[in-house]
Design an enzyme around this catalytic site. Sequence first.
Site, short mmCIF file in Angstrom:
data_model
loop_
_atom_site.label_atom_id
_atom_site.label_comp_id
_atom_site.label_asym_id
_atom_site.label_seq_id
_atom_site.Cartn_x
_atom_site.Cartn_y
_atom_site.Cartn_z
N GLU A 134 14.93 8.10 -0.47
CA GLU A 134 15.62 6.85 -0.74
C GLU A 134 14.93 6.10 -1.88
O GLU A 134 13.72 6.22 -2.05
CB GLU A 134 15.66 5.97 0.51
CG GLU A 134 16.54 6.58 1.60
CD GLU A 134 16.60 5.76 2.88
OE1 GLU A 134 17.70 5.65 3.43
OE2 GLU A 134 15.57 5.25 3.33
N CYS B 13 12.15 0.54 -6.69
CA CYS B 13 11.16 1.06 -5.75
C CYS B 13 11.50 2.53 -5.53
O CYS B 13 12.60 2.85 -5.05
CB CYS B 13 11.23 0.26 -4.45
SG CYS B 13 10.12 0.88 -3.17
N CYS C 135 6.46 11.65 4.46
CA CYS C 135 5.08 11.25 4.14
C CYS C 135 4.16 11.85 5.19
O CYS C 135 4.51 11.92 6.37
CB CYS C 135 4.95 9.73 4.15
SG CYS C 135 3.32 9.13 3.63
N CYS D 104 1.08 6.54 9.20
CA CYS D 104 0.78 5.16 9.60
C CYS D 104 1.80 4.77 10.69
O CYS D 104 3.01 4.89 10.48
CB CYS D 104 0.89 4.22 8.39
SG CYS D 104 -0.20 4.71 7.03
N CYS E 24 5.00 2.44 10.08
CA CYS E 24 5.88 2.75 8.95
C CYS E 24 6.87 3.83 9.36
O CYS E 24 6.49 4.89 9.88
CB CYS E 24 5.05 3.23 7.76
SG CYS E 24 6.04 3.75 6.35
N CYS F 225 9.97 -2.68 2.88
CA CYS F 225 8.73 -1.91 2.99
C CYS F 225 8.62 -1.24 4.36
O CYS F 225 8.76 -1.90 5.39
CB CYS F 225 7.51 -2.81 2.85
SG CYS F 225 7.52 -3.77 1.36
N1 SAH Z 1 2.09 5.53 0.88
C1 SAH Z 1 1.92 4.45 -0.08
C2 SAH Z 1 3.22 4.01 -0.68
C3 SAH Z 1 4.16 3.31 0.28
S1 SAH Z 1 4.21 1.63 -0.17
C4 SAH Z 1 1.20 3.30 0.58
O1 SAH Z 1 1.10 3.29 1.80
O2 SAH Z 1 0.70 2.44 -0.11
C5 SAH Z 1 4.95 0.91 1.19
C6 SAH Z 1 4.16 -0.30 1.62
O3 SAH Z 1 4.81 -0.89 2.76
C7 SAH Z 1 2.77 0.07 2.06
O4 SAH Z 1 1.89 -0.97 1.77
C8 SAH Z 1 2.96 0.20 3.54
O5 SAH Z 1 1.77 0.14 4.25
C9 SAH Z 1 3.88 -0.96 3.82
N2 SAH Z 1 4.59 -0.85 5.08
C10 SAH Z 1 4.82 0.27 5.80
N3 SAH Z 1 5.51 -0.01 6.91
C11 SAH Z 1 5.74 -1.34 6.88
C12 SAH Z 1 6.43 -2.22 7.75
N4 SAH Z 1 7.01 -1.79 8.86
N5 SAH Z 1 6.47 -3.53 7.40
C13 SAH Z 1 5.90 -3.97 6.27
N6 SAH Z 1 5.24 -3.18 5.42
C14 SAH Z 1 5.15 -1.88 5.72
#
Ligand code: SAH
Length: 398
Positions: free
Chosen positions: A127, A140, A147, A151, A154, A389
């Site tokens: 996406e 974005c 991935c 985490c 996420c 995000c």
């Molecule tokens: N893998 C990379 C790129 C993804 S960026 C990274 O983690 O930096 C996506 C961003 O959104 C990251 O900072 C991630 O930690 C954050 N993120 C993931 N899940 C989220 C959520 N449920 N709410 C808010 N931010 C989130």
Amino acid sequence: MSPARPPVSDARVSAPPVSPVPVTLTGSRPRNRQKPPRHLADLDLATRRAVVADLGEPSFRAVQLSRHFFGRYTEHPDDMTDLPRGSRAALAGALLPPLLTAERELSCDDGTTRKTLWRGFDGALVESVLMRYPDRVTMCVSSQAGCGMACPFCATGQAGLTRNLSTAEIVAQVVAGARALARGEVPAGPGRVSANDPSAPPRVSNVVFMGMGEPLANYANVVAAVRRLTEPLPEGMGISQRSVTVSTVGLVPAINRLAAEDLSVTLAVSLHAPDDELRDTLVPVNRRWPVAEVLAAAWDYAAVTGRRVSIEYALIRDINDQAWRADLLGSLLAGHLAHVNLIPLNPTPGSKWTASRPAAQREFVRRLESRGVPVTVRDTRGREIDGACGQLAARARP
Ligand code: SAH
């Protein structure tokens, strides 16, 4: 990893327990059966010329094709009227194969936020999200299908890694956004336009590698994509390097490598906790590269590039939003070339976590600011379409 650090299961988290997740480090090999077809965005201009010459065409056709792709966003060979009719199919077949097919578009925020679900040549789903603001347009993009970083807050991390995207598959997401803008498909939305020439068609001004995937786990393709996006026409798309942000969970060796690339892109580090005990659970790769090592690499990056590092911190109610954690974060960042981007947690399926209470968020901001650390709270664009995000999960059916 320091052997003295406790295993994750011993972590005393003052909150609902985090289910143990396997640490999938950068070594997580995508099951790469077949590569995406070669595309001109995978190649530098000299190589594109060589491919064209191999077809028996004059090499300047490579420039024409490049201008169509990066500058005019032409989709169909029939529309490339500056190429001889008889050569169009062969040239496009060799250098402009279709890579991503739009499977679904969802919009919100009066149409100014638009999420596209793409299907790759092999069925892999990714996406991208376009966000039009009064004064800029941000794309974005995804760097991987899925991935491997796992985490737990996420959505992308829950399904694991499918494969790396090719350079051209990454660039194609930005070109598709630029095409939609050029065709007038994205409304400007409310708000004043501060551009010098408000009648000029909008362009993609910013690119953030914050979609699906861990960009630095697909290092070579991501760096090549940054070059393609930022080189001037006809080599690339001509976006300013300073308007590109690469976000990472904190793969230290790759951050060091990126610092040596001579690029002026912004580095974003998804920190989410100032202490290893909690970060080990929120960002499992922390067990390999703990907070101190990640921040040391970030400060080196800032020193080498002169660019302020963005520290991403999703505020999760009663998990990482305590005042003492704000103080600890502030003390780690004070005096460094850093900026904190707080992200109110976006909901993801199956997660019991939620965003911080407004009072806790305000106090978190206040404590950081009292140490002189610049803070912004990210907007929650795209939430209704699961485009914010951490919400990108690329399911074929909603
Ligand atoms: N893998 C990379 C790129 C993804 S960026 C990274 O983690 O930096 C996506 C961003 O959104 C990251 O900072 C991630 O930690 C954050 N993120 C993931 N899940 C989220 C959520 N449920 N709410 C808010 N931010 C989130």
